[in-house]
Enzyme design. Structure first.
Site: not given
Ligand code: NAI
Length: 329
Positions: A154, A206, A234, A258, A263, A295
């Protein structure tokens, strides 16, 4: 192989049904996996989870007891599964290692453009017949420095887009992506230098023991004043209280997020009748210089198709040989 798919949503069910082609006696539940819902998997050999499910050690023990052998994750990230415990119990866990990294990278770019050019504010002013521009000044991205934390699939897709915008790129990642250096002239630096020099900081690594709370009070103190901050990776990588302080003291000009540290009980759910009782979330979403999305960075047709196909392929492989190429434990 009888399979229960937890946390199903209207947006992903059709893609999974198409990919399954009637195999695996698939059942769906919109409930997320927890100690209360483990028993729904009674009689199933496999389950499939989404990022809102929580496969803790206790939950995995109960799954093991009722005969579940395989856990297919409909995500890249696997920080919501106790992999060590799964290994001890002999439970196999496989993820979807890649599905359109462009979907997430493009969403990160959307957040940058929206917070820089103040699109939400602009929309509000338009609705209220206020056509003045005084509160809407942004900056050119062309020529600015973008710091990217994590240049995997990404982060690399994001770097290529920002290269196209004419940005200078700095990366922080323990693994150097040589091909990306050739493609974008990205420069690898330590995190302190990245923070000090970047006009935009984007997180694409990550969540793990090293990156948890990577952005806290002392890290924000290293950031160039007035930087934009974007996190589509995250929530746990950022200390939200410290981010709010950095926004209030002007270190961070605006944030596009996001993902949110806490969350799990909120995102993907319809909470219109019982709104979240989370004071920190309230502060974050009411902050005038924060844009939140729930998300949704992965939410494109291409990504949903990729997730469904790899999830079903993991189940196919386990059924055929007891092994999948995408096992993470
Ligand atoms: P990837 O595994 O291809 O790349 C991750 C990169 O982070 C690797 O290059 C790795 O070396 C680097 N990294 C590891 N530890 C690091 C550290 N301490 N500091 C800096 N870099 C570090 O993963 P991919 O596919 O690019 O995904 C990145 C993250 O994006 C995922 O782990 C996940 O958390 C998040 N994600 C978010 C989605 C969303 O919808 N918001 C959807 C999919 C992924």
């Amino acid at each position: 192989m009888k399979t229960l798919i937890y946390s199903i949503h209207a947006f992903d069910r059709p893609f999974l049904e198409t990919a399954a082609k009637g195999k695996h006696a698939i059942q769906f539940t919109d409930l997320s996996l927890s100690e209360e819902t483990v028993s729904l998997a009674e009689g199933c050999e496999a389950i499939a989870l989404f990022t809102g499910d929580h496969a803790s050690a206790e939950v995995l023990e109960q799954l093991h007891k009722i005969g579940v052998k395989y856990v297919a994750l409909r995500s890249v990230g696997y920080d919501h599964v106790d992999l060590e415990k799964a290994k001890q119990l002999g439970l196999k866990v496989a993820n979807v290692p890649a599905y359109s990294p462009n979907a997430i990278a493009e969403h990160a770019v959307a957040l940058i453009l929206a917070i820089n050019r103040k699109l939400a504010k602009s929309h509000d002013l338009m609705e209220s017949n206020d056509f003045r521009l005084d509160e809407l000044v942004g900056f050119d991205l062309f020529g600015k420095t973008v710091g990217i934390i994590g240049t995997g699939k990404i982060g690399a897709a994001f770097a290529r887009i920002m290269h196209g915008f004419g940005c200078k790129l700095i990366a922080y990642d323990p693994e150097i992506n040589a091909e990306l250096i050739t493609q974008t002239a990205i420069r690898y630096e330590n995190l302190e230098t990245l923070c000090a020099q970047s006009d935009v900081i984007a997180i694409h690594c990550p969540l793990n023991a090293e990156t948890k709370q990577m952005f806290n009070k002392s890290r924000f103190a290293q950031v160039k004043k007035g930087a934009l901050f974007v996190n589509t990776a995250r929530g746990g990588i950022v200390n939200t209280v410290d981010l709010l302080e950095a926004l209030d003291n002007g270190t961070i000009a605006a944030a596009g997020l996001d993902v949110y540290e806490f969350e799990k009980p909120i995102y993907f759910k319809d909470l219109r009748i019982t709104p979240p009782a989370d004071a920190l979330f309230e502060r974050l979403r009411n902050h005038p210089r924060v844009m939140l999305t729930g998300h949704q960075a992965f939410l494109t047709n291409e990504a949903l198709e990729g997730i469904a196909e790899t999830t079903i392929s993991n189940l196919d492989q386990w059924q055929e040989s007891g092994e999948s190429e995408n096992e993470v434990n």
